[in-house]
Scaffold this motif. Sequence first.
Motif, PDB file in Angstrom:
ATOM      1  N   PHE A 194       0.816  -1.337  -0.056  1.00 23.96           N
ATOM      2  CA  PHE A 194       0.023   0.051  -0.053  1.00 23.96           C
ATOM      3  C   PHE A 194       0.842   1.393   0.086  1.00 23.96           C
ATOM      4  O   PHE A 194       0.465   2.072  -0.650  1.00 23.96           O
ATOM      5  N   THR A 195       1.872   1.121   0.634  1.00 17.42           N
ATOM      6  CA  THR A 195       3.111   2.480   0.735  1.00 17.42           C
ATOM      7  C   THR A 195       3.676   2.471  -0.853  1.00 17.42           C
ATOM      8  O   THR A 195       3.514   3.723  -1.315  1.00 17.42           O
ATOM      9  N   ASN A 216      -4.075  11.256  -1.630  1.00 26.53           N
ATOM     10  CA  ASN A 216      -3.557  12.180  -0.458  1.00 26.53           C
ATOM     11  C   ASN A 216      -2.038  11.259   0.002  1.00 26.53           C
ATOM     12  O   ASN A 216      -1.819  10.613   1.022  1.00 26.53           O
ATOM     13  N   PRO A 217      -1.017  11.534  -0.760  1.00 27.04           N
ATOM     14  CA  PRO A 217       0.303  10.894  -0.649  1.00 27.04           C
ATOM     15  C   PRO A 217       0.934  11.539   0.485  1.00 27.04           C
ATOM     16  O   PRO A 217       0.869  12.823   0.478  1.00 27.04           O
ATOM     17  N   PRO A 218       1.923  10.946   0.974  1.00 31.14           N
ATOM     18  CA  PRO A 218       2.836  11.488   2.045  1.00 31.14           C
ATOM     19  C   PRO A 218       3.918  12.650   1.598  1.00 31.14           C
ATOM     20  O   PRO A 218       4.495  13.317   2.345  1.00 31.14           O
ATOM     21  N   ASP A 219       4.152  12.339   0.311  1.00 30.34           N
ATOM     22  CA  ASP A 219       5.418  13.074  -0.120  1.00 30.34           C
ATOM     23  C   ASP A 219       5.337  12.886  -1.625  1.00 30.34           C
ATOM     24  O   ASP A 219       4.478  12.227  -2.314  1.00 30.34           O
ATOM     25  N   VAL A 279       7.964   8.492  -1.120  1.00 25.16           N
ATOM     26  CA  VAL A 279       6.922   7.592  -0.866  1.00 25.16           C
ATOM     27  C   VAL A 279       7.480   6.094  -1.181  1.00 25.16           C
ATOM     28  O   VAL A 279       7.415   5.140  -0.464  1.00 25.16           O
ATOM     29  N   VAL A 280       7.993   5.613  -2.316  1.00 19.06           N
ATOM     30  CA  VAL A 280       8.648   4.343  -2.780  1.00 19.06           C
ATOM     31  C   VAL A 280       9.792   4.243  -1.863  1.00 19.06           C
ATOM     32  O   VAL A 280       9.765   3.119  -1.467  1.00 19.06           O
ATOM     33  N   ALA A 281      10.640   5.257  -1.461  1.00 15.82           N
ATOM     34  CA  ALA A 281      11.689   4.782  -0.560  1.00 15.82           C
ATOM     35  C   ALA A 281      11.295   4.315   0.569  1.00 15.82           C
ATOM     36  O   ALA A 281      11.616   3.501   1.317  1.00 15.82           O
ATOM     37  N   LEU A 282      10.170   4.777   0.967  1.00 18.18           N
ATOM     38  CA  LEU A 282       9.527   4.284   2.387  1.00 18.18           C
ATOM     39  C   LEU A 282       9.217   2.895   2.417  1.00 18.18           C
ATOM     40  O   LEU A 282       9.341   2.040   3.211  1.00 18.18           O
ATOM     41  N   ALA A 283       8.647   2.410   1.252  1.00 20.90           N
ATOM     42  CA  ALA A 283       8.075   1.132   0.987  1.00 20.90           C
ATOM     43  C   ALA A 283       9.461   0.287   1.026  1.00 20.90           C
ATOM     44  O   ALA A 283       9.183  -0.911   1.432  1.00 20.90           O
ATOM     45  N   PHE A 284      10.471   0.563   0.231  1.00 21.16           N
ATOM     46  CA  PHE A 284      11.637  -0.198   0.459  1.00 21.16           C
ATOM     47  C   PHE A 284      11.885  -0.467   1.987  1.00 21.16           C
ATOM     48  O   PHE A 284      12.644  -1.413   2.219  1.00 21.16           O
ATOM     49  N   GLY A 285      12.126   0.640   2.623  1.00 21.76           N
ATOM     50  CA  GLY A 285      12.293   0.634   4.047  1.00 21.76           C
ATOM     51  C   GLY A 285      11.705  -0.555   4.818  1.00 21.76           C
ATOM     52  O   GLY A 285      12.260  -1.268   5.675  1.00 21.76           O
TER      53      GLY A 285
END
Length: 586
Positions: A129-130, A468-471, A476-482
């Motif tokens: 979802f992220t 409504n994305p956070p960035d 946003v994709v980098a957060l999903a990888f984390g």
Amino acid sequence: MDVQTWTYIIVGVSFALYIGIALWSRASSTKEFYVAGGHVSPLANGMATAADWMSAASFLSMAGLIAFSGYDGSVYLMGWTGGYVLLALLLAPYLRKFGKFTVPDFIGDRYYSNKARTVAVISALFVSFTYVAGQMRGVGVVFSRFLETDITNGVLIGMAIVFFYAVIGGMKGITYTQVAQYCVLIFAFMVPAIFISIQLTGNPIPQLGFGSNLTGTEMPLLDKLDGLMTELGFTAFTDGSKSTIDVFFITAALMVGTAGLPHVIVRFFTVPKVRDARLSAGYALAFIAILYTTAPAVAAFARTNLMDTVNDKAYDEIPEWFGTWEEAGLLAWSDKNDDGLIQYRPGKLFSEKGPSFQEGKGKYGQRLLNNEIDQSSQNELFIDNDIMVLANPEIAKLPNWVVALVAAGGLAAALSTAAGLLLVISTSVSHDLVKKQLMPDLSDKGELWIARGSAMLAVIVAGYFGINPPDFVAAVVALAFGLAAASFFPAIFLGIFYKRMNKEGAISGMIAGLGITVFYMMRYKLGWIGGPTSSDDWWFGISPEGFGTVGMLINFAVALTVSRFTPAPPKAIEEMVEDIRIPSAG
């Protein structure tokens, strides 16, 4: 013809192609829905994997991010490409030999526990979802500009298209659609890059043009760009501002996050044999490298052209593309000193994430802003990072059909990855949660209906996050990888290479790694815990994009410690792990 007409033609033809492929290859069984029946050729799977992998973040946002952050943006190049090599060589062949449908399926069976399976399902939903929020945001950006609608309507159109071929075709439809999407997106990325490389440096190969002299001069392109930026007060393009520790942690999070991405891993379950998994990984790496080696050149071309075209120019003399992106709500100008000139300098135009416009126009014809203007900086220009690849052909005055082609490529990149992610969400719910745990006697047909229903619900939730994305997309994709790094990678790696790893260790590690990473992102990226923060508050100077590495280390430490003090896995599980690691001739 104008840009919008060309866009309707090229995007319309590509969408018709995707829908036609989905209808031709629609899934009729759960195996076809989940893994395309396991009969995809290595070449086709390599192209589909590349399309699945090269999302809106790669196509739209990565070059834009490098354009504005320069050397610091190289973490994305190193992390994402290195991570794919890690996945292809270290994990993919073993997972293919295991022969299941999903990553939670592997974790549930390897750790002989439905609790482990449930934790893996939750992790898959967090990651997917992220990640999909970034893709839907990318779809909205493209539609808002080229179909002259707002981002919300653009996301809704994208939802409808993805719903159609992901829900009807499943993995079978998605695979062959992604083959077509790869062809569209790579052609769309390379054509303007080649044109602009010739225009600026006389070299038709962008990767070489990046290091060449400007046409008719002895000055290298990068020297000119560095000079332009330092003259205006920016950090030189070839210098970095991130701390060494943050660069290391972001790169590591992107690498191991890649190796834990469920929508990429599942692609290796679609080929007939283990050998085919290795071969398709090689094809995919070659296809991916075409775009990734070109992105830094596109970034440098875009930043050079932008600064030459806009900076210190009168608003009423700038090209038409500026006003068009203004109307799309992704670019804004406020004349702080009332001289009619656009001053592009370091600092923010306003503190908010994006512009909010008033009705009517200013005295120079600019859109008027509702935002509170930041008077502490000289900067008068706001540019959304995600528009640079799309705007680049317009800034360089390329033909309208090239501009429209890039729009079609951006949509292909976003939709291909969104479809893969939605399938992961669907299969995690229908197969790993419902079939494996709640309703073990569910028929194949019933499971297929639940899978499609889950995909439909996932499209709706993904659309909300896209609106409504956070960035911006790459962040946003980098957060999903984390999140993937902190949850899946240790469990998969230890599941393959450490026979002593048991269910207690794996479950504890995944919960600890995912929990601390989600907390950190909610606290320091979204501001949901404790209110807004700054980079001065980061733990050890590590950004939210890099904190997945910390989560991964915590996962490993907790998993290994707990497993040492709890019973060893059953003998049958240890033998299964041994069998997975034995090379196969097939």
